[in-house]
Scaffold this motif. Structure first.
Motif, short mmCIF file in Angstrom:
data_model
loop_
_atom_site.label_atom_id
_atom_site.label_comp_id
_atom_site.label_asym_id
_atom_site.label_seq_id
_atom_site.Cartn_x
_atom_site.Cartn_y
_atom_site.Cartn_z
N VAL A 187 0.84 -1.20 0.00
CA VAL A 187 0.00 0.00 0.00
C VAL A 187 0.87 1.25 0.00
O VAL A 187 0.59 2.24 -0.71
CB VAL A 187 -0.95 -0.01 1.20
N GLY A 188 1.95 1.23 0.79
CA GLY A 188 2.84 2.39 0.85
C GLY A 188 3.47 2.71 -0.48
O GLY A 188 3.70 3.89 -0.81
N ASP A 189 3.77 1.68 -1.28
CA ASP A 189 4.37 1.92 -2.59
C ASP A 189 3.43 2.64 -3.55
O ASP A 189 3.87 3.22 -4.55
CB ASP A 189 4.79 0.58 -3.22
N ARG A 190 2.13 2.62 -3.25
CA ARG A 190 1.15 3.24 -4.16
C ARG A 190 0.64 4.59 -3.65
O ARG A 190 -0.25 5.17 -4.29
CB ARG A 190 -0.05 2.29 -4.33
N VAL A 191 1.21 5.05 -2.53
CA VAL A 191 0.72 6.31 -1.96
C VAL A 191 0.95 7.48 -2.92
O VAL A 191 0.06 8.31 -3.14
CB VAL A 191 1.39 6.58 -0.60
N HIS A 192 2.17 7.56 -3.51
CA HIS A 192 2.46 8.68 -4.41
C HIS A 192 1.53 8.64 -5.63
O HIS A 192 1.05 9.69 -6.08
CB HIS A 192 3.93 8.63 -4.85
N GLU A 193 1.26 7.47 -6.15
CA GLU A 193 0.33 7.36 -7.27
C GLU A 193 -1.07 7.81 -6.87
O GLU A 193 -1.77 8.49 -7.64
CB GLU A 193 0.30 5.90 -7.76
N ALA A 194 -1.49 7.44 -5.65
CA ALA A 194 -2.82 7.84 -5.17
C ALA A 194 -2.90 9.36 -5.01
O ALA A 194 -3.91 9.98 -5.36
CB ALA A 194 -3.13 7.14 -3.85
#
Length: 444
Positions: free
Chosen positions: A303-310
């Motif tokens: 989930v943390g790896d997708r924070v910037h994308e979110a």
């Protein structure tokens, strides 16, 4: 068997009645001959001896009748007006047996002819008759006795059949358990514990499995090769589009290049998903690729790896997890692929200013750990929830650039980990995907 019992009862009654008629006819003829003998030797002129009268009147129920007629003088004695046979009996001849009636009562009669001891030129016809009551009664008694025994034998036979079938089918339990434990394997069936009678069936199934393995291998190889071959030209096309955009000053050209870039990205994503789907549905998986994985570490990291994308997409991505260790036996790369596809789907349909929440729940008394991903997007109509997870399926209301492969990949990876996938409507109205791992995931 009940129909057979009914037919057998009818046949038994017919045979019993025939036998009863034969016995009674023989007795009836014997009675007629006995009375004739008494009349010939003991009769007084104009009288019937006491012995003959006793024989003729022996039935107190009134089911027997007699008639003594002189062919010259008519009725001599009798307790019924009986009609004789259509053909006269001859002296010294065996009794004539025939059917007759007394009023509305059917009778069976026997007639014998003797010389009249009082008139030398005359002949006496002695007729003895009886009703059919005793004949039918004996036939019914034989029927009841026979049917009772046959019914008992039938019940014993049914019990033996039930026992035999139960014991016979019990031999299939090991095979049934082995087949039930299979998930996606198409390996040949081990016939070491298969009953001999079922070997042709299991070998036919093995032949079918072999054909399916060949077809699936061809399909997977084609998809993998096609996806792999697409990646190289798509990557090159993306690089050339970036170069063209860097030197393009015409707004119309830049807009066209932007659309080409989006379509190229979509095609590249489809190729990646085809490869992922091929890996996810491969029938065999090496045991060395499986290890004890702590979902409490893997899920928040993914989930943390997708924070910037979110953040770039304007989506509020949150995580709610347990602090307890949540171990399962699985493939870390495949589980990351599962989460990535769930997040791709949720981020795409949540839209700008949307919310996506990933929850991890520890194992409890009701089952193993659970991963729940929900969004507040438009959701999916109830009639389409059961079809989510099918390859290339998209709801009619979908307007995004999805391929319909993301949830199919999720479904296959979950199956490889013996987990179930439940699709439901989230409390916020969007889609809720619940991945439920078994309590004993180490057996997956």
């Amino acid at each position: 068997m009940l129909v057979l019992l009914l037919l057998d009862a009818m046949l038994t009654y017919a045979v019993a009645l025939s036998y009863s008629n034969h016995v009674h006819d023989r007795d009836l003829a014997g009675d007629a001959q006995s009375i004739a003998a008494l009349l010939q030797h003991d009769a007084l002129p104009g009288e019937i001896s006491a012995q003959a009268r006793f024989l003729l009147d022996y039935d107190p129920a009134g089911r027997n009748y007699f008639d003594i007629r002189s062919r010259q003088h008519g009725l001599v004695s009798g307790n019924g007006h009986l009609h004789g046979p259509t053909v006269h009996a001859h002296i010294g001849q065996a009794p004539i047996l025939f059917d007759t009636r007394l009023g509305h009562t059917p009778l069976r009669a026997a007639t014998v002819a003797i010389p009249d001891p009082r008139h030398a030129q005359d002949v006496l016809d002695i007729t003895v008759a009886e009703t059919l009551h005793d004949r039918h009664m004996i036939a019914r008694e034989i029927l009841l006795l026979s049917v009772s025994l046959q019914l008992l034998l039938m019940l014993l036979l049914l019990g033996l059949v039930w026992f035999g079938v139960d014991v016979g089918l019990r031999g299939l339990e090991p095979l049934t358990r082995r087949l039930a434990r299979r998930e996606r394997t198409l390996a040949p069936i081990d016939d070491s514990d298969v009953p001999r009678e079922l070997l042709p069936l299991t070998r036919t199934i093995d032949t079918l499995f072999g054909r399916l393995r060949g077809l699936m291998a061809l399909q997977e190889r084609f998809i993998a090769d096609a996806a792999h071959q697409l990646r190289t030209p798509l990557t090159g096309l993306s690089l050339h589009v970036e170069r063209a955009q860097a030197h393009a000053h015409d707004p119309a050209l830049r807009d066209a290049l932007h659309h080409i870039e989006r379509l190229n990205a979509r095609a590249a994503r489809t190729a990646r998903q085809l490869l992922a789907l091929t890996r996810a549905q491969t029938p065999h998986e090496d045991e060395q690729d499986r290890a004890i994985i702590d979902l409490g570490t893997l899920v928040p990291e993914t989930v943390g790896d997708r924070v910037h994308e979110a953040i770039a997409a304007g989506v509020d991505l949150g995580y709610e997890g347990t602090t307890e260790a949540t171990p399962i036996l699985g493939n870390a790369g495949a589980l990351r692929e599962l989460l990535d596809n769930l997040l791709d789907n949720a981020l795409r349909y949540a839209g700008r200013d949307g919310q996506v929440t990933v929850s991890l729940r520890a194992a409890d008394a009701d089952g193993g750990p659970r991963i729940i991903v929900e969004d507040d997007g438009p959701g999916v109509a109830d009639e389409f929830l059961s079809r989510l997870g099918e390859r290339f399926f998209r709801t009619p209301t979908s307007h995004g650039d999805g391929t319909g492969l993301g949830l199919a990949i999720v479904q296959r990876i979950a199956e490889r980990h013996a987990a179930s996938v439940v699709y439901a409507r989230a409390p916020s109205g969007g889609l809720l995907v619940d991945i439920r791992f078994p309590a004993m995931s180490i057996t997956a």
